[in-house]
Write a protein that holds these residues in place. Sequence first.
Motif: not given
Length: 270
Positions: A25-36, A109-122
């Motif tokens: 997800i952090i690397a930019g894949l969509s939810d479906l792409e990450a799951e697959n 009920d799910m929480p709102r979709k969270k945005r994940l940040r790049m780690p400091w070392w990226a």
Amino acid sequence: MGTWGYKLFQNDDACDVRETYREKIIAGLSDLEAENAVILEFEMDGDSDLWLPLAVTQWRLGRLSERAKKYGLSAARRELGQLDKQWKTALIPGRREELLRAQQLLFSDMPRKKRLRMPWWAYRCPWETGNILQYKVRYPRENNPFADRYVMLLVCGVSETPPGKIPCERLAVRLYNWHSRTAPVTVLEEILASPPELTDFLSKSGTSLPTWTILPSDEMLRQGEMRRIAQHPFPRDKFEITAPQSPMNSTFDESIARTLANASHTETGI
């Protein structure tokens, strides 16, 4: 699989599923792409116990799919029916509670979709093989005639980030036999009139190393003023494209100073 407790993420595979999904997800894949991608990497079919860790991870990120929910709940029900075969007697009550809690979570009920940040070392490298960079030597600060002097580096290789991975790109660089208190970007025409030659790095043990691998840090980019000054090598430069190895940031400046002190060079005076 290493397991050290009855909780859902107290085993290696469950943790790997969680971290792999987050990474994609952090690397930019969509939810479906990450799951697959996770399903393919961990060879998960409808009977896989790893669906539950994936489903819980997705729920916590506000990204739970119907497929993951279905198979996650199925995995929880299946395990609840055979706890005595999979767990020691003393751990069964805790594991049962953990599975029931996971089921309840997936139905809520799910929480709102969270945005994940790049780690400091990226780090994603903005430069290409053949680019020339300027860099200001910073260390060591004492008894170093090259401290705060600019040098020039030739990029000989850049590591590639596989799809779905967080970038942590390294550079293999060569060193020019040149240094100055003036930033080379401001006197590039003068440098081009008489381009310096490439020289091997000199290691502490006295070994010559054609290239040095670095993972540019914030300090290198800011305090070291690392930036591209030319798209292409100087006309007479000959070099081989080199695959970056393990980065050696901590001894980079020291090696530059040692190399320049040992090299037979003519100071530019710029």
